[in-house]
Write an enzyme that holds these catalytic residues in place. Sequence first.
Site, short mmCIF file in Angstrom:
data_model
loop_
_atom_site.label_atom_id
_atom_site.label_comp_id
_atom_site.label_asym_id
_atom_site.label_seq_id
_atom_site.Cartn_x
_atom_site.Cartn_y
_atom_site.Cartn_z
N GLY A 1 15.63 14.51 41.61
CA GLY A 1 16.93 14.82 42.19
C GLY A 1 17.31 16.26 41.92
N HIS A 2 16.35 17.17 42.14
CA HIS A 2 16.60 18.59 41.94
C HIS A 2 15.55 19.43 42.66
CE1 HIS A 2 13.88 17.50 38.56
NE2 HIS A 2 13.31 18.65 38.88
N SER A 3 15.82 20.72 42.67
CA SER A 3 14.90 21.72 43.19
C SER A 3 14.80 22.82 42.13
CB SER A 3 15.45 22.30 44.50
OG SER A 3 14.60 23.31 44.99
N ARG B 1 13.02 17.44 45.15
CA ARG B 1 12.13 16.34 44.85
C ARG B 1 12.87 15.21 44.18
NH1 ARG B 1 9.57 19.87 41.28
NH2 ARG B 1 9.91 21.26 43.01
N ILE C 1 18.36 23.58 40.65
CA ILE C 1 19.46 23.25 41.56
C ILE C 1 19.54 21.73 41.53
CG2 ILE C 1 20.37 23.31 43.90
CD1 ILE C 1 18.69 25.84 44.37
#
Length: 138
Positions: free
Chosen positions: A50-52, A97, A122
């Site tokens: 749950g981030h980039s 992802r 992020i």
Amino acid sequence: MRFMKTKLIDIPKIADPRGHLSVIEKDCIPFAIKRVYYLYDIPSDAYRGGHSHLKQESFVIALSGSFEVIVDDGKNRQKIMLNKPNIGLYIPTGIWREVENFSSGAVCLVLANTEFDESEYIRDYDDFISSKTTQGNS
């Protein structure tokens, strides 16, 4: 297989009657490894990721069991099943992802080109989409 700039990469495998051996070295993945971490004992209904990343490139391998990796470049979204320890998913910077649908006993190994730095994550999807718009990638 290609999606955005992500790609599945075969890890060299040596097989003999005693089992298999896979090795990641030299040019197997497109970056030098600075950090290794792994996820395990994950409930089947758990959600990870749950981030980039702004800087980090990742290489994700299902060492044991299986799980799905959702990759998203801000325009396209794809779900990729990882279930073989000799195939990994390369995820470059700038890709959102998520990891889900862990099988019993799944072990998710991640190789990264950076050490941990919270400031380069992020973690909000709307901020991720805004960053793509700002970069002219939407």
